[in-house]
Motif scaffolding. Structure first.
Motif, PDB file in Angstrom:
ATOM      1  N   ALA A   1     -51.723 112.304  65.462  1.00  0.00           N
ATOM      2  CA  ALA A   1     -52.046 113.680  65.071  1.00  0.00           C
ATOM      3  C   ALA A   1     -51.174 114.120  63.903  1.00  0.00           C
ATOM      4  N   HIS A   2     -49.900 113.698  63.945  1.00  0.00           N
ATOM      5  CA  HIS A   2     -48.989 113.999  62.846  1.00  0.00           C
ATOM      6  C   HIS A   2     -49.535 113.405  61.542  1.00  0.00           C
ATOM      7  N   GLU A   3     -49.998 112.169  61.611  1.00  0.00           N
ATOM      8  CA  GLU A   3     -50.526 111.518  60.404  1.00  0.00           C
ATOM      9  C   GLU A   3     -51.826 112.188  59.933  1.00  0.00           C
ATOM     10  N   ILE A   4     -52.665 112.592  60.892  1.00  0.00           N
ATOM     11  CA  ILE A   4     -53.887 113.319  60.506  1.00  0.00           C
ATOM     12  C   ILE A   4     -53.513 114.610  59.788  1.00  0.00           C
ATOM     13  N   GLY A   5     -52.434 115.239  60.275  1.00  0.00           N
ATOM     14  CA  GLY A   5     -51.930 116.449  59.622  1.00  0.00           C
ATOM     15  C   GLY A   5     -51.589 116.181  58.162  1.00  0.00           C
ATOM     16  N   HIS A   6     -50.946 115.028  57.908  1.00  0.00           N
ATOM     17  CA  HIS A   6     -50.645 114.643  56.521  1.00  0.00           C
ATOM     18  C   HIS A   6     -51.928 114.513  55.707  1.00  0.00           C
ATOM     19  N   LEU A   7     -52.924 113.836  56.287  1.00  0.00           N
ATOM     20  CA  LEU A   7     -54.163 113.575  55.553  1.00  0.00           C
ATOM     21  C   LEU A   7     -54.898 114.865  55.209  1.00  0.00           C
TER      22      LEU A   7
ATOM     23  N   ASP B   1     -38.600 103.252  57.626  1.00  0.00           N
ATOM     24  CA  ASP B   1     -38.737 104.190  56.521  1.00  0.00           C
ATOM     25  C   ASP B   1     -39.299 105.510  57.028  1.00  0.00           C
ATOM     26  N   TYR B   2     -40.049 105.398  58.083  1.00  0.00           N
ATOM     27  CA  TYR B   2     -40.691 106.557  58.671  1.00  0.00           C
ATOM     28  C   TYR B   2     -39.664 107.639  58.946  1.00  0.00           C
ATOM     29  N   LEU B   3     -38.506 107.198  59.446  1.00  0.00           N
ATOM     30  CA  LEU B   3     -37.490 108.179  59.793  1.00  0.00           C
ATOM     31  C   LEU B   3     -36.711 108.658  58.582  1.00  0.00           C
TER      32      LEU B   3
ATOM     33  N   PHE C   1     -43.500 118.763  53.823  1.00  0.00           N
ATOM     34  CA  PHE C   1     -44.718 118.097  54.261  1.00  0.00           C
ATOM     35  C   PHE C   1     -44.600 117.667  55.717  1.00  0.00           C
ATOM     36  N   GLU C   2     -43.432 117.141  56.078  1.00  0.00           N
ATOM     37  CA  GLU C   2     -43.244 116.685  57.465  1.00  0.00           C
ATOM     38  C   GLU C   2     -43.370 117.849  58.442  1.00  0.00           C
ATOM     39  N   ARG C   3     -42.808 118.985  58.049  1.00  0.00           N
ATOM     40  CA  ARG C   3     -42.914 120.146  58.942  1.00  0.00           C
ATOM     41  C   ARG C   3     -44.362 120.538  59.128  1.00  0.00           C
TER      42      ARG C   3
ATOM     43  N   THR D   1     -37.490 109.263  55.591  1.00  0.00           N
ATOM     44  CA  THR D   1     -38.097 110.302  54.766  1.00  0.00           C
ATOM     45  C   THR D   1     -38.373 111.571  55.564  1.00  0.00           C
ATOM     46  N   HIS D   2     -38.117 111.529  56.833  1.00  0.00           N
ATOM     47  CA  HIS D   2     -38.429 112.670  57.682  1.00  0.00           C
ATOM     48  C   HIS D   2     -37.202 113.541  57.909  1.00  0.00           C
ATOM     49  N   PRO D   3     -37.417 114.800  58.272  1.00  0.00           N
ATOM     50  CA  PRO D   3     -36.284 115.662  58.590  1.00  0.00           C
ATOM     51  C   PRO D   3     -35.517 115.069  59.769  1.00  0.00           C
TER      52      PRO D   3
HETATM   53 ZN   LIG Z   1     -44.817 112.206  58.477  1.00  0.00          ZN
END
Ligand SMILES: [Zn+2]
Lengths: 324, 342
Positions: B225-231, B323-325, B280-282, B327-329
């Motif tokens: 769902a988080h990734e869909i949010g990005h898209l 890398d996922y982490l 973006f992450e938020r 770039t994330h808060p």
């Molecule tokens: Zn993300």
């Protein structure tokens, strides 16, 4: 007003710019460029050049720069447009970007010619313009050497390219109606390149021995050395009628200049960029001398056409310049 | 006005003559040689004057192409009082005081900040939503091909597990508006480790390592769902555009810095990239938490997988692990945000 032509005595260039004055000019330029999203940068460039030219004196008379900001802006916008289309096309229509690259390559001799003409024509001393007469085919020849021979010979052809480039530039430059002449041979450039290569070995050794700590100072030392070798080669072999040039930069002096500049700019987060620019100009200009053994000389102006600045930016990018 | 000392150059040759300039009552400017026979007069209105730039030499241009050069800037200003264009005069005033210079510095930094932090992202957002889908698809296909070549391997998960995950994903997207075109790609992460990312063109990549790390499929649902949010927000495309636009903008604006640009232009963009990504992450987290709430899934599942990713990253494994982490808060901040929604 004819000190310059007093027989035998060398005349030094003089530089009257000051760091505090240029800092204010620089920051106002930058501020207006940012506020206008870069549009003003063309005016800023002209103002900067006018300041430096107008602060450089030879024989009591200053140089003058007359580039038109609107022409420069057009040139910049064109370069930016081509670059934007190129990078967008790279993602979307790779074929278009390829075509675009080929078109730009084909136009390169023309662009460089225009850049050199624009720069020269807008430089004056004693109300007499400089000029550049190099033909597109000559420029094309030099570029061909650079593009084909230098990579094929694994860089062994590079000094040849440097010699050709300098000769093309100097021999086609003129002051008024008087052409500059160039007497350095390709062999001279190979000897210079040998010295620089040896210095490069020293740079590698020094960087390794100091475990990388000396990388920056040794790099600056190498750069200073290469610059001194090439500048001496270029200027000591350049003549304008009977006037000879000499370049008194030293490796130690240039290294000290660059080292202190780099330190100052880094520690001040870029605020000392104008200070570094003034120091560099003062060092380099005030160590240039002219000498006329024959006594009084007089140059006549030449009639010439107007040139737009389309190539100005590209020319700077490619390092086709007086290189002072 | 008692005589301005200058040197006269006729424009024909390099010969210069010392002259004195004087204005008479009829507004005629007299040019008289001090040691030679020059004696000219021009109406002042026909004489052009160069801008005053610091203490650099100033020039007076005569209609016939001749000029006078002088260092006496104040005398020139006095001579042309009221005739110098306002813009030129203002510019010189601005350059004359240190406090004005400081003001210019403050304005510059503030304007550059606003342009890069606010202006560029806003433009990129507009552009990303306006861009034809074909463009984004093209960039996305490219990105996945590159990743496949460099890092990723085909998924080694059992066929049944892969089918389960695809079904889970299909169930999720059927309930989200505009998500029908999004596609899930399963890959073995290799150096990318336990990871998931959203590429432009609606491609979500999830690695086997992440699937194995999850203790419950609802955790994977939260990540997806988080990734869909990005898209949905075209984040990747916007990031690409922001970075290139900011670099171009800074290079263009700093045209005055010349040699320093190449070095300096990259630095601010790199520094700011971190904060771009944070926002973006938020947004993506918010989307995920909303989704979980709608489906009646406790946000704890999201917090749990985040915590496990963090633990996995911590011991010994240096870079490349996730890398996922990076770039994330900070994960703690995100876990707390997830909990705050309870
Ligand atoms: Zn993300």
């Amino acid at each position: 007003m004819s000190e310059l032509y007093r027989p035998g005595e060398p005349v030094k260039l003089q530089f009257t710019g000051s760091a505090s004055e240029y800092f204010r000019i620089w920051i106002v330029n930058l501020c207006l460029s940012v506020l206008t999203l870069g549009i003003y940068s063309a005016w800023a460039k002209v103002r900067r050049k006018r300041y430096f030219y107008g602060s450089t004196l030879l024989d009591g008379a200053a140089f003058e720069y007359t580039g038109n900001p609107v022409a420069i802006l057009k040139g910049r916008l064109l370069v930016l447009a081509v670059f934007t289309v190129y990078s967008l096309a790279q993602h979307v229509v790779p074929l278009l970007s390829l075509v675009l690259a080929l078109v730009v390559l084909a136009l390169l001799p023309w662009i460089i010619q225009r850049a050199l003409q624009f720069n020269a024509r807008n430089s004056l001393h004693r109300n007499v313009r400089f000029g550049f007469n190099g033909g597109k085919m000559q420029i094309f020849g030099v570029l061909l050497v650079a593009a084909l021979l230098v990579p094929v010979t694994l860089g062994i052809g590079y000094p040849w390219y440097l010699a050709m480039k300098r000769r093309l530039f100097v021999e086609n430059s003129r002051y008024g109606s008087q052409r500059f002449a160039f007497s350095a041979t390709t062999g001279d450039y190979y000897r210079g390149a040998m010295k620089i290569s040896l210095a490069f070995v020293g740079f590698l050794a020094g960087s390794i021995v100091t475990l990388g700590i000396g990388l920056l100072p040794f790099y600056l030392l190498l750069r200073a050395y290469a610059e001194v070798v090439l500048a001496r080669l270029a200027w000591r072999n350049t003549t304008l009628a009977e006037i000879r040039f000499d370049c008194g930069w030293t490796v130690g002096g240039l290294f000290g200049l660059y080292f202190v500049n780099a330190l100052g700019v880094m520690l001040s987060l870029g605020l000392l960029v104008p200070w570094a620019a003034i120091r560099t100009a003062r060092y380099k200009l005030e160590r240039m001398t002219l000498q006329s053994p024959q006594g009084p000389a007089k140059f006549l102006a030449a009639a010439a056409d107007d040139v737009g600045a389309v190539g100005d930016e590209a020319g700077e990018l490619l390092g086709f310049d007086f290189g002072l | 006005m008692s005589g301005l000392q200058a040197v006269y150059f006729d424009g024909e040759s390099t010969d210069g003559q010392p002259v004195t300039l004087e204005l008479d009552a009829r507004q005629l400017l007299h040019v008289r040689g001090t040691g030679c026979g020059i004696d000219l007069a021009w109406p002042l209105v026909e004489v052009r004057v160069s801008e005053r730039i610091g203490a650099s030499r100033r020039r007076l241009y005569f209609p016939d192409g001749a000029q006078c050069e002088t260092a006496d800037n104040d005398a020139v200003d006095a001579l042309f009082e009221g005739r110098v264009p306002a813009a030129s005069w203002l510019l010189h005033r601005w350059e004359s005081g240190l406090s004005y210079a400081v003001a210019a510095l403050v304005i510059t930094v503030a304007a550059a900040w606003v342009a890069v932090v606010w202006g560029v992202p806003a433009l990129a957002k507009q552009a990303a939503f306006a861009l034809p889908a074909a463009t984004e698809t093209y960039i996305g296909r490219d990105a996945l091909a590159t990743l496949d070549k460099l890092v990723l391997q085909p998924s080694k998960l059992p066929e049944t597990r892969q089918r389960e995950l695809r079904e889970l994903y299909a169930r999720m997207t059927s309930g989200i508006q505009g998500a029908a075109t999004y596609r899930l790609e399963l890959r073995q992460g290799g150096r990318a480790g336990a990871n998931a990312f959203a590429l432009p063109a609606g491609i979500i990549v999830m690695t086997d390592e992440l699937v194995e790390l999850a203790k419950d499929d609802r955790e994977l649902e939260a990540v997806l769902a988080h990734e869909i949010g990005h898209l949905r927000q075209h984040h990747m495309l916007r990031l690409v555009m922001q970075n290139s636009a900011a670099a171009v903008l800074i290079a263009f604006m700093a045209g005055d810095l010349t040699s320093l640009t190449s070095l300096a232009a990259a630095a601010p963009t790199m520094l700011l990239q971190a904060s771009f990504t944070r926002d973006f992450e938020r947004e993506a987290d918010d989307f995920s938490l909303d989704y979980l709430a709608k489906r009646g899934i406790a946000p704890e599942y999201f917090a749990a997988i985040l915590r496990r990713l963090e633990e996995k990253k911590r011991p010994g494994r240096k870079d490349g692990a996730s890398d996922y982490l990076s770039t994330h808060p900070s994960t703690r901040e995100r876990i707390e945000r997830a909990r705050g929604k309870i």
